[in-house]
Write a protein that holds these residues in place. Structure first.
Motif, PDB file in Angstrom:
ATOM      1  N   GLU A  48      28.367 -38.195   3.780  1.00  0.00           N
ATOM      2  CA  GLU A  48      28.314 -37.454   4.925  1.00  0.00           C
ATOM      3  C   GLU A  48      27.013 -37.191   5.136  1.00  0.00           C
ATOM      4  OE1 GLU A  48      30.439 -34.563   7.996  1.00  0.00           O
ATOM      5  OE2 GLU A  48      30.166 -33.736   6.083  1.00  0.00           O
ATOM      6  N   THR A  49      26.426 -38.093   5.968  1.00  0.00           N
ATOM      7  CA  THR A  49      24.600 -37.899   6.152  1.00  0.00           C
ATOM      8  C   THR A  49      24.489 -36.846   7.418  1.00  0.00           C
ATOM      9  OG1 THR A  49      24.786 -39.532   7.524  1.00  0.00           O
ATOM     10  CG2 THR A  49      24.445 -39.907   4.984  1.00  0.00           C
ATOM     11  N   PHE A  50      23.300 -36.381   7.486  1.00  0.00           N
ATOM     12  CA  PHE A  50      22.901 -35.335   8.350  1.00  0.00           C
ATOM     13  C   PHE A  50      21.561 -35.626   8.944  1.00  0.00           C
ATOM     14  CE2 PHE A  50      20.288 -31.389   8.966  1.00  0.00           C
ATOM     15  CZ  PHE A  50      20.897 -31.043  10.316  1.00  0.00           C
ATOM     16  N   HIS A  51      21.529 -35.617  10.302  1.00  0.00           N
ATOM     17  CA  HIS A  51      20.376 -36.027  11.078  1.00  0.00           C
ATOM     18  C   HIS A  51      19.902 -34.838  11.819  1.00  0.00           C
ATOM     19  CE1 HIS A  51      21.386 -40.178   9.691  1.00  0.00           C
ATOM     20  NE2 HIS A  51      22.988 -39.681   9.642  1.00  0.00           N
ATOM     21  N   PRO A  52      19.352 -34.123  11.711  1.00  0.00           N
ATOM     22  CA  PRO A  52      18.828 -32.830  12.830  1.00  0.00           C
ATOM     23  C   PRO A  52      18.577 -33.480  14.081  1.00  0.00           C
ATOM     24  CG  PRO A  52      17.549 -32.481  10.739  1.00  0.00           C
ATOM     25  CD  PRO A  52      18.250 -34.002  10.345  1.00  0.00           C
ATOM     26  N   ALA A  53      19.089 -32.875  15.144  1.00  0.00           N
ATOM     27  CA  ALA A  53      19.131 -33.628  16.512  1.00  0.00           C
ATOM     28  C   ALA A  53      17.569 -33.767  17.142  1.00  0.00           C
ATOM     29  CB  ALA A  53      19.985 -32.558  17.607  1.00  0.00           C
ATOM     30  N   SER A  54      17.347 -34.905  17.559  1.00  0.00           N
ATOM     31  CA  SER A  54      16.146 -35.099  17.989  1.00  0.00           C
ATOM     32  C   SER A  54      16.082 -34.766  19.680  1.00  0.00           C
ATOM     33  CB  SER A  54      15.740 -36.547  17.899  1.00  0.00           C
ATOM     34  OG  SER A  54      16.965 -37.286  18.819  1.00  0.00           O
ATOM     35  N   SER A  55      14.853 -34.638  20.045  1.00  0.00           N
ATOM     36  CA  SER A  55      14.624 -34.197  21.390  1.00  0.00           C
ATOM     37  C   SER A  55      13.460 -35.091  22.232  1.00  0.00           C
ATOM     38  CB  SER A  55      14.185 -32.745  21.683  1.00  0.00           C
ATOM     39  OG  SER A  55      12.712 -32.831  20.905  1.00  0.00           O
ATOM     40  N   GLU A 422      26.524 -40.703  17.183  1.00  0.00           N
ATOM     41  CA  GLU A 422      26.251 -40.982  18.602  1.00  0.00           C
ATOM     42  C   GLU A 422      25.289 -42.185  18.726  1.00  0.00           C
ATOM     43  OE1 GLU A 422      25.220 -38.517  22.669  1.00  0.00           O
ATOM     44  OE2 GLU A 422      26.396 -37.436  20.907  1.00  0.00           O
ATOM     45  N   SER A 423      24.058 -42.110  17.819  1.00  0.00           N
ATOM     46  CA  SER A 423      23.239 -43.041  18.042  1.00  0.00           C
ATOM     47  C   SER A 423      23.842 -44.495  17.667  1.00  0.00           C
ATOM     48  CB  SER A 423      21.824 -42.792  17.389  1.00  0.00           C
ATOM     49  OG  SER A 423      21.962 -42.428  15.998  1.00  0.00           O
ATOM     50  N   GLY A 424      24.318 -44.276  16.296  1.00  0.00           N
ATOM     51  CA  GLY A 424      25.049 -45.429  15.926  1.00  0.00           C
ATOM     52  C   GLY A 424      25.942 -46.142  16.959  1.00  0.00           C
ATOM     53  N   GLY A 425      26.624 -45.375  17.523  1.00  0.00           N
ATOM     54  CA  GLY A 425      27.595 -45.708  18.678  1.00  0.00           C
ATOM     55  C   GLY A 425      26.610 -46.576  19.813  1.00  0.00           C
ATOM     56  N   MET A 426      25.670 -45.895  20.116  1.00  0.00           N
ATOM     57  CA  MET A 426      24.748 -46.837  21.107  1.00  0.00           C
ATOM     58  C   MET A 426      24.357 -48.115  20.656  1.00  0.00           C
ATOM     59  SD  MET A 426      22.727 -43.775  23.550  1.00  0.00           S
ATOM     60  CE  MET A 426      21.860 -43.103  21.924  1.00  0.00           C
ATOM     61  N   GLY A 427      24.092 -47.872  19.276  1.00  0.00           N
ATOM     62  CA  GLY A 427      23.584 -49.483  18.870  1.00  0.00           C
ATOM     63  C   GLY A 427      24.688 -50.230  19.022  1.00  0.00           C
ATOM     64  N   GLU A 428      26.080 -50.082  18.752  1.00  0.00           N
ATOM     65  CA  GLU A 428      26.966 -50.969  18.930  1.00  0.00           C
ATOM     66  C   GLU A 428      26.934 -51.316  20.513  1.00  0.00           C
ATOM     67  OE1 GLU A 428      28.747 -52.682  16.796  1.00  0.00           O
ATOM     68  OE2 GLU A 428      27.987 -51.432  14.997  1.00  0.00           O
ATOM     69  N   GLY A 429      26.938 -50.213  21.367  1.00  0.00           N
ATOM     70  CA  GLY A 429      26.900 -50.464  22.806  1.00  0.00           C
ATOM     71  C   GLY A 429      25.780 -51.322  23.261  1.00  0.00           C
ATOM     72  N   TRP A 430      24.739 -51.235  23.015  1.00  0.00           N
ATOM     73  CA  TRP A 430      23.602 -51.984  23.363  1.00  0.00           C
ATOM     74  C   TRP A 430      23.715 -53.479  22.984  1.00  0.00           C
ATOM     75  CZ3 TRP A 430      20.497 -47.729  21.095  1.00  0.00           C
ATOM     76  CH2 TRP A 430      19.921 -46.769  22.157  1.00  0.00           C
ATOM     77  N   ASN A 541      17.359 -41.211  16.544  1.00  0.00           N
ATOM     78  CA  ASN A 541      18.638 -40.693  16.536  1.00  0.00           C
ATOM     79  C   ASN A 541      18.942 -39.997  18.100  1.00  0.00           C
ATOM     80  OD1 ASN A 541      20.068 -41.521  13.958  1.00  0.00           O
ATOM     81  ND2 ASN A 541      18.768 -40.106  13.130  1.00  0.00           N
ATOM     82  N   PRO A 542      18.745 -40.809  19.245  1.00  0.00           N
ATOM     83  CA  PRO A 542      18.907 -40.328  20.351  1.00  0.00           C
ATOM     84  C   PRO A 542      20.477 -39.840  20.667  1.00  0.00           C
ATOM     85  CG  PRO A 542      18.392 -42.835  20.546  1.00  0.00           C
ATOM     86  CD  PRO A 542      18.485 -42.471  19.073  1.00  0.00           C
ATOM     87  N   THR A 543      20.659 -39.348  21.765  1.00  0.00           N
ATOM     88  CA  THR A 543      21.965 -39.383  22.363  1.00  0.00           C
ATOM     89  C   THR A 543      22.010 -39.784  23.761  1.00  0.00           C
ATOM     90  OG1 THR A 543      21.188 -37.178  23.845  1.00  0.00           O
ATOM     91  CG2 THR A 543      21.800 -36.800  21.289  1.00  0.00           C
ATOM     92  N   PHE A 544      23.329 -39.789  24.057  1.00  0.00           N
ATOM     93  CA  PHE A 544      23.677 -40.316  25.519  1.00  0.00           C
ATOM     94  C   PHE A 544      22.526 -39.752  26.670  1.00  0.00           C
ATOM     95  CE2 PHE A 544      27.755 -42.867  25.913  1.00  0.00           C
ATOM     96  CZ  PHE A 544      27.732 -43.210  24.568  1.00  0.00           C
ATOM     97  N   LEU A 545      22.356 -38.593  26.303  1.00  0.00           N
ATOM     98  CA  LEU A 545      21.527 -37.875  27.470  1.00  0.00           C
ATOM     99  C   LEU A 545      19.964 -38.222  27.217  1.00  0.00           C
ATOM    100  CD1 LEU A 545      22.956 -34.330  27.124  1.00  0.00           C
ATOM    101  CD2 LEU A 545      23.396 -36.174  28.882  1.00  0.00           C
ATOM    102  N   SER A 546      19.261 -38.239  26.039  1.00  0.00           N
ATOM    103  CA  SER A 546      18.149 -38.727  26.241  1.00  0.00           C
ATOM    104  C   SER A 546      17.809 -40.245  26.161  1.00  0.00           C
ATOM    105  CB  SER A 546      17.547 -38.383  24.466  1.00  0.00           C
ATOM    106  OG  SER A 546      18.358 -39.019  23.657  1.00  0.00           O
TER     107      SER A 546
END
Length: 593
Positions: A48-55, A422-430, A541-546
């Motif tokens: 289980e890996t951890f990525h502090p949230a980016s802004s 979430e960012s990995g999910g966007m990778g699939e979506g792109w 590691n962006p989010t949908f919002l960023s």
């Protein structure tokens, strides 16, 4: 592995603990989509890996940079000064890493450091336009504790530990020494080494504690994707082959695709089966690759194999050329052996293993940092008899190749910055969205279902077709609250981008020459510009919002915000309105829209 509502094996985890807002507190459970990723590896090991949230901050027309009124106009110095002032940290904690540039902006990528040792994935990106700062993304941290900077475990011992843990061999890529942020914001010193297992198709970047010898995290580089070919705008062999003369775009591939008169090998890509010496030879002199596919025979039939290698060669080169036109070029970390002195690191063309023996009913793409070849593996599918070849379904090849595009562009060529859930999910979506864009043949925006050929079903292998109709595809941003797998999350993002595309084409029309002419004003041209431009603005590691905000800022940068309301309405129609937050839908748009 793929099931009927899942596309290819997941964009694998990253184990680099990037940081986000400069905070000393542990990250709340509500942000786990952005900060955590759990993955079971083929040898049974679970991380289980951890990525502090980016802004991400966007600044519209831009802010004056700190050195704007000084004698120095060096954007590297300006970026470092801006980051130190914005985050209130010492200049010694920031180092300029690299730059990239498009026709309208320059991006400076920086890393956080301590004792001149970088933090893994603790990065910042500052975008400049007309000598002003238009956006700032970062994942820097203020550690609660930090390990000693001198290793007490040798790199040789670290390599041995990583090989044992990850069931592979060190690939001789030079090891590095980097700090890694853990979930409690403590920081460990790590040896970073690459471990591969060619037979199993795995490729990891291992972070080994340089004081304890423990493998504390990983980056998985593998994302689970005249010529007689299936034209790029067609989906599969069901739509028919066509002989295409001289398809190379010489603005993107100045020496052509087969620049040395060779088989399916060139500056951008090599396609083969088994070993890189097993390519498809010309069927006739003058770069003729004409092979008659026989649907009644198995994929291993020689003409079918040659057709598959030829088609994959064509599709990957085509994607190389049109993404090059929109900014994924040498200076922006693309895949080429020879970069022609235009920046970036060469010797990294895409290698495509067709009918790869390491799996079935799948495909994947391994994206290492700039300067190492991307590795695509295309598998056979046994849902039918005869079996079907993923290399003969264009949307699968485009999907996989797009992992290389997005993993290189987000974060400035490190290939580490789409590794959260979430960012990995966007990778699939792109990746699905790029396939969707590439198959459009008119201003019509029909529903799109990837994977129809390989399983012989019009429903494809997604939960719903991508559609502008909520009755056909009901997915919205709020569905992320119940989804915890990258392909499921990717379906939401791809469907949002399908709706963005429809809105832009509805507003501006459609260009039949968009793949070779990025200078038009039509909606599909605008969409691809914003697609590529926005990737370079996003934080690690962006989010949908960023990501949404990066699209809005990209439009400001390139089109002076002309599409602002069109974009906001499209995002809001799927829950990404102004007040969307914490995976709760909102349909509101800014005042004036």
């Amino acid at each position: 592995m793929v099931v009927f509502n899942k596309f290819f094996t997941s964009v694998v985890l990253a184990a680099v603990f990037a940081a986000s807002s400069v905070s000393a507190a542990p990250w709340p459970a509500s942000s786990k989509h952005a900060t955590h990723r759990k993955r079971s590896l083929p040898n049974g090991v679970t991380f289980e890996t951890f990525h502090p949230a980016s802004s991400l901050e966007t600044f519209g027309a831009g802010l004056d940079h700190p050195l704007a009124k000084s004698a120095s106009q060096d954007l590297k110095d300006a970026a470092v000064t801006f980051v130190t002032e914005r985050l209130n940290i010492e200049a010694s904690a920031v180092k300029h890493r690299t730059d990239s540039a498009t026709d309208i902006i320059t991006n400076a990528f920086l890393t956080q450091q301590h004792d001149n040792i970088p933090f893994a994935n603790a990065v910042a990106n500052v975008a400049f336009k007309n000598n002003k700062i238009v956006s700032f993304g970062h994942s820097f941290v203020k550690p609660t504790s930090i390990a000693a900077s001198t290793p007490t475990v040798s790199v040789e011992d670290a390599i041995a530990a990583a090989e044992k843990k990850l069931d592979g061999k060190f690939n001789d890529h030079p090891p590095t020494l980097e700090f890694l942020v853990k979930e409690d914001n403590s920081v460990v010193l790590t040896h970073v080494v690459q471990i591969q297992n060619e037979e199993a198709g795995t490729w990891f970047e291992a972070f080994v504690d340089a004081h304890s010898g423990e493998v504390v995290s990983i980056t998985d580089f593998v994302d689970e994707a005249s010529f007689r070919v299936i034209p790029i705008e067609r989906n599969s062999v069901n739509d028919g082959f066509q002989t295409i003369q001289d398809p190379a775009d010489l603005a993107a591939s100045p020496n052509g695709w087969n620049n040395d008169g060779s088989p399916t090998t060139g500056n951008n890509v090599i396609t083969f089966k088994g070993t890189q010496s097993s390519t498809t030879e010309q069927s006739g002199s003058g770069n003729q690759f004409i092979f008659n596919f026989d649907a009644s025979r198995q994929p291993s039939f020689q003409a079918n194999l040659d057709a598959a290698r030829t088609n994959a060669f064509y599709v990957v080169n085509t994607v190389h050329d049109f993404t090059y036109r929109y900014g994924f070029n040498e200076a922006n970390f693309n895949f080429q052996n020879d970069n022609f002195g235009r920046g970036g690191r060469g010797n990294d063309r895409v290698t495509v293993s067709v009918q790869d023996s390491s799996g079935l009913n799948n495909a994947n793409f391994g994206t290492p940092p700039d300067g190492q070849s991307g590795q695509m593996r295309m598998f056979l599918w046994d849902r039918t008899n005869p079996m079907r070849d993923g290399a003969l379904e264009n949307d699968i090849v485009v999907h996989e190749n797009t992992h290389g595009v997005t993993n290189r562009l987000v974060g400035g060529g490190t290939a580490r910055c789409l590794r959260g859930l979430e960012s990995g999910g966007m990778g699939e979506g792109w990746s699905d969205a790029m396939a969707d864009w590439s198959e459009k043949t008119s201003s019509a925006v029909p529903d799109f279902s990837p994977g129809t050929y390989v399983i012989n079903s019009s429903s494809g292998i997604r939960s719903f077709p991508y559609s502008t109709s909520s009755s056909v595809n009901p997915l919205t941003y709020g569905d992320l609250s119940r989804l915890d797998e990258v392909h499921d999350i990717g379906e939401v993002w791809a469907n949002i981008l399908h709706n963005v595309y429809a809105a832009l084409v509805g507003a501006h029309g459609w260009s039949a020459t968009a793949r070779t002419n990025p200078n038009g004003t039509q909606g599909n041209v605008v969409h691809m510009h914003l697609f590529i431009d926005s990737l370079q603005l996003m934080p690690c590691n962006p989010t949908f919002l960023s990501a949404r905000d990066a699209w809005i800022q990209a439009d400001e940068n390139r089109y002076d915000g002309a599409n602002r309301c069109t974009l906001w309405r499209a995002f809001a129609s799927r829950g990404l309105g102004v007040n969307a937050a914490n995976h709760r839908d909102d349909s509101s748009v800014p005042s004036g829209c």
